[in-house]
Design an enzyme around this catalytic site. Structure first.
Site, PDB file in Angstrom:
ATOM      1  N   ARG A   1       2.445  -7.800   7.375  1.00 13.13           N
ATOM      2  CA  ARG A   1       3.019  -8.044   6.052  1.00 13.13           C
ATOM      3  C   ARG A   1       4.459  -8.494   6.227  1.00 13.13           C
ATOM      4  O   ARG A   1       4.990  -8.537   7.336  1.00 13.13           O
ATOM      5  CB  ARG A   1       2.893  -6.827   5.133  1.00 13.13           C
ATOM      6  CG  ARG A   1       2.985  -5.436   5.704  1.00 13.13           C
ATOM      7  CD  ARG A   1       4.285  -5.055   6.339  1.00 13.13           C
ATOM      8  NE  ARG A   1       5.405  -5.250   5.453  1.00 13.13           N
ATOM      9  CZ  ARG A   1       6.656  -5.336   5.833  1.00 13.13           C
ATOM     10  NH1 ARG A   1       6.984  -5.251   7.117  1.00 13.13           N
ATOM     11  NH2 ARG A   1       7.634  -5.523   4.972  1.00 13.13           N
ATOM     12  N   GLY A   2       5.100  -8.827   5.094  1.00 18.21           N
ATOM     13  CA  GLY A   2       6.454  -9.380   5.140  1.00 18.21           C
ATOM     14  C   GLY A   2       6.343 -10.888   5.038  1.00 18.21           C
ATOM     15  O   GLY A   2       5.631 -11.505   5.821  1.00 18.21           O
ATOM     16  N   ALA A   3       7.053 -11.468   4.081  1.00 20.65           N
ATOM     17  CA  ALA A   3       6.866 -12.888   3.781  1.00 20.65           C
ATOM     18  C   ALA A   3       6.966 -13.798   5.015  1.00 20.65           C
ATOM     19  O   ALA A   3       6.044 -14.574   5.281  1.00 20.65           O
ATOM     20  CB  ALA A   3       7.826 -13.308   2.669  1.00 20.65           C
TER      21      ALA A   3
ATOM     22  N   ARG B   1      -3.337 -13.175  -0.556  1.00 20.39           N
ATOM     23  CA  ARG B   1      -2.268 -12.514  -1.312  1.00 20.39           C
ATOM     24  C   ARG B   1      -1.525 -13.590  -2.103  1.00 20.39           C
ATOM     25  O   ARG B   1      -1.078 -14.584  -1.535  1.00 20.39           O
ATOM     26  CB  ARG B   1      -1.313 -11.753  -0.366  1.00 20.39           C
ATOM     27  CG  ARG B   1      -2.037 -10.613   0.383  1.00 20.39           C
ATOM     28  CD  ARG B   1      -1.048  -9.652   1.016  1.00 20.39           C
ATOM     29  NE  ARG B   1      -0.307  -8.934   0.005  1.00 20.39           N
ATOM     30  CZ  ARG B   1       0.862  -8.315   0.229  1.00 20.39           C
ATOM     31  NH1 ARG B   1       1.413  -8.376   1.427  1.00 20.39           N
ATOM     32  NH2 ARG B   1       1.476  -7.672  -0.743  1.00 20.39           N
TER      33      ARG B   1
ATOM     34  N   GLN C   1       6.831   1.306   2.820  1.00 18.53           N
ATOM     35  CA  GLN C   1       7.299   0.461   3.928  1.00 18.53           C
ATOM     36  C   GLN C   1       8.722   0.827   4.346  1.00 18.53           C
ATOM     37  O   GLN C   1       9.084   0.692   5.514  1.00 18.53           O
ATOM     38  CB  GLN C   1       7.257  -1.023   3.523  1.00 18.53           C
ATOM     39  CG  GLN C   1       5.860  -1.597   3.331  1.00 18.53           C
ATOM     40  CD  GLN C   1       5.374  -1.471   1.892  1.00 18.53           C
ATOM     41  OE1 GLN C   1       5.850  -0.635   1.128  1.00 18.53           O
ATOM     42  NE2 GLN C   1       4.410  -2.294   1.515  1.00 18.53           N
TER      43      GLN C   1
ATOM     44  N   ASP D   1       9.940 -12.468  -1.472  1.00 21.86           N
ATOM     45  CA  ASP D   1       8.604 -13.015  -1.240  1.00 21.86           C
ATOM     46  C   ASP D   1       8.461 -14.424  -1.789  1.00 21.86           C
ATOM     47  O   ASP D   1       7.654 -15.209  -1.299  1.00 21.86           O
ATOM     48  CB  ASP D   1       7.545 -12.086  -1.839  1.00 21.86           C
ATOM     49  CG  ASP D   1       7.389 -10.843  -0.983  1.00 21.86           C
ATOM     50  OD1 ASP D   1       8.202  -9.916  -1.134  1.00 21.86           O
ATOM     51  OD2 ASP D   1       6.485 -10.828  -0.125  1.00 21.86           O
TER      52      ASP D   1
ATOM     53  N   ASN E   1      10.229 -10.045  -5.261  1.00 18.73           N
ATOM     54  CA  ASN E   1      10.270  -9.224  -4.051  1.00 18.73           C
ATOM     55  C   ASN E   1       9.570  -7.909  -4.367  1.00 18.73           C
ATOM     56  O   ASN E   1       9.145  -7.659  -5.502  1.00 18.73           O
ATOM     57  CB  ASN E   1      11.716  -8.997  -3.589  1.00 18.73           C
ATOM     58  CG  ASN E   1      11.783  -8.374  -2.201  1.00 18.73           C
ATOM     59  OD1 ASN E   1      11.058  -8.782  -1.295  1.00 18.73           O
ATOM     60  ND2 ASN E   1      12.616  -7.362  -2.024  1.00 18.73           N
ATOM     61  N   LYS E   2       9.422  -7.083  -3.376  1.00 12.14           N
ATOM     62  CA  LYS E   2       8.743  -5.789  -3.495  1.00 12.14           C
ATOM     63  C   LYS E   2       9.119  -5.067  -4.785  1.00 12.14           C
ATOM     64  O   LYS E   2      10.286  -5.036  -5.174  1.00 12.14           O
ATOM     65  CB  LYS E   2       9.138  -4.928  -2.284  1.00 12.14           C
ATOM     66  CG  LYS E   2       8.580  -3.520  -2.265  1.00 12.14           C
ATOM     67  CD  LYS E   2       7.068  -3.487  -2.282  1.00 12.14           C
ATOM     68  CE  LYS E   2       6.518  -4.301  -1.151  1.00 12.14           C
ATOM     69  NZ  LYS E   2       5.205  -4.840  -1.406  1.00 12.14           N
TER      70      LYS E   2
END
Lengths: 346, 346
Positions: free
Chosen positions: B46-48, B89, B196, B237, B247-248
């Site tokens: 994960r993580g853009a 996603r 996370q 993101d 973003n998150k």
């Protein structure tokens, strides 16, 4: 649903073990002071008003077997009990209020025989319980006037049945509005680290037939941004003379978000939560709790590596200028708070 | 610490299984597209920026055994793979960026034999990996200029080594500042629901020797109130043409808090995170994920009763007026954003 968070039964304090909810409705019968102290510390019983009642029964539990023959000796026993109970949790005002109220009954009746003082203390604890039931309902009646049909309310932690004897403060307002036939939607913040919102608030709101949706604490901002929140109602653990309010960690966050999104932000609390000798929130002691509450996800397997530093305050302070009004059992208090708190609570 | 989040090894995509961290550093060797799709969906990777690389290797994995003899047939296979990966996603821009970049290599070389196109795709994926390593370091260099000695930085989710190939965006800035000899203190939001921040950010910051303190997301407001936060740096993101940033979930909350407390709020992201065809945040699709992430506390035993309604958006949108600046690999972008984004990214 006829549930009592705390009552006297079988010569013990009968409480719901709130750490087991919602998976199990387990009752504990507490027969000694040390067990009660631990139960309060471990949040088996929690919520500021409920702690007032727990403290009152705790005082009785602590002195009922006192062997003192005169008031001087009895007073020493009482003081020991009071000090011990007061050392348990530092923030919730009602704990101290309950202890102080019990002690003053003893002092006022010091000319009476010890056996009678014990009986009077028992009666006072019962009175505190009965008063809390009425107080919650009064808060509900005042608060429900602020709720519109089809309102959407955001709340944090648990300020409901499980935080009082059987009705609630912030959730009492919701219950009363529902009884009045208003259609409501409630969003419950899960309330990390100990998840009182996820575990307790969703449980009791669902039992009461209220439409409730659970969110993580960080999602409240998005709901407000999307125009989905009509008002915020939170409970309180201690309110200073200027209305600065200590409540569950995350409350101040919601107050700032409400301010930014121009959403009314209400505190609901009984008069026993006010501490008028404390001028502002700066002087309210904030309990910092064990880091494992954060690193261990509610006492289960670790989620972080070892020796991770943690900041874990159990409460935060919402400054009075972010509070729209305080809903109490004596009426709704609006700014200017310093003046109106004295006027309404007198 | 020499850790790579994602690389090509033994004819497979080798990734760290991030759902096992920090308790276990487990590597997975992914040999087929379906397994990769699931690994991305389940946040094993994960993580853009890392998703950009994963998508690139995913495209290669999906077409390397294509039996197509000509570009027309190969193109159909490629399109199928691209569509499948893109369905995984919806929010992270870099996933689509990685796929598009791979597809355009194929299109640009359509006159070449299929076997060569496959080789060129392999090389392009390797290039994306190598570029990400440089990109992160460039972001770090630009961003570190904003950091003072003894600064205190709040971050959310994980925008570090584990969100890129081996350095990070928001955390890359912190690593670079530390390399420059600056003394830093970092607060990491745990980042509910999937933690996370608690699991990944504390893990890698500690390995890098950075002073990190973990907090629950709802505690950031209190730290800011107490004057303990110098600046906020978050990843992204997807960033729209006007700088509105997805973003998150929880990032928008921090942006509002920063605004209220007059604390600089920075986004750190590579140029591949920008989506200039999207004018504002309103048009960024937000992934809503399974309610069990909230009710089940990171895939463990339930914490709520059954059938509790949940709102679980994985991301939120921070409007551009709450962003102080965006730290990119091409420089720091400040308002007016619409003009400066085009100027700096061109």
């Amino acid at each position: 649903m006829d549930i009592r968070t705390i009552e006297w039964k079988n010569k013990s304090i009968k409480i719901i073990n709130q750490t087991k909810l919602p998976l199990k409705l387990e009752y504990l019968y507490i027969k000694d002071l040390k067990t009660l102290w631990r139960a309060i510390k471990e949040l088996k019983v929690r919520g500021a008003p409920a702690l007032g009642a727990a403290a009152a029964w705790g005082v009785y539990l602590g002195i009922k077997d006192s062997k003192a023959k005169n008031f001087a000796d009895f007073s020493k026993d009482l003081e020991k009990v009071a000090k011990y109970l007061a050392s348990c949790r530092p923030t919730a005002r009602n704990l101290f209020w309950g202890i102080e109220r019990m002690c003053s009954i003893a002092v006022r009746n010091q000319q009476e025989p010890v056996s009678l003082i014990k009986k009077l203390l028992f009666k006072e604890a019962q009175k505190i319980i009965e008063e809390d039931r009425q107080t919650s309902r009064r808060i509900g009646r005042y608060g429900a006037k602020l709720i519109k049909d089809k309102d959407t309310i955001l709340t944090i932690c648990n300020a409901g049945i499980l935080a009082t004897i059987d009705y609630g403060t912030a959730l009492g307002v919701i219950y009363k509005a529902k009884e009045e036939g208003k259609r409501l939607k409630v969003y419950a913040c899960e309330t990390r680290p100990l998840l009182q919102g996820a575990r307790l608030t969703t449980w009791e709101l669902k039992k009461k037939g209220i439409d409730v949706t659970l969110i993580c604490d960080s999602m409240a901002a998005t709901l407000m941004q999307q125009g989905k929140i009509g008002k915020v109602i939170a409970g309180a653990d201690r309110i200073a003379a200027n209305a600065d309010t200590a409540n569950k960690i995350g409350t101040y966050n919601l107050a700032v978000l409400s301010h930014y999104h121009k959403i009314p932000f209400y505190i609901a609390a009984p008069h026993s939560t006010f501490n008028l000798r404390i001028k502002t929130g700066k002087d309210i002691p904030i309990e910092e709790r064990n880091s494992k509450e954060v690193t261990g996800l509610f006492f289960k397997r670790p989620i972080t590596g070892r020796n991770i530093k943690v900041f874990n305050p159990a409460f935060d302070i919402t400054p009075q200028h972010l509070i729209t009004a305080i809903i109490t059992d004596k009426g709704i208090i609006r700014p200017p708070f310093i003046k109106n708190i004295v006027k309404i609570l007198k």
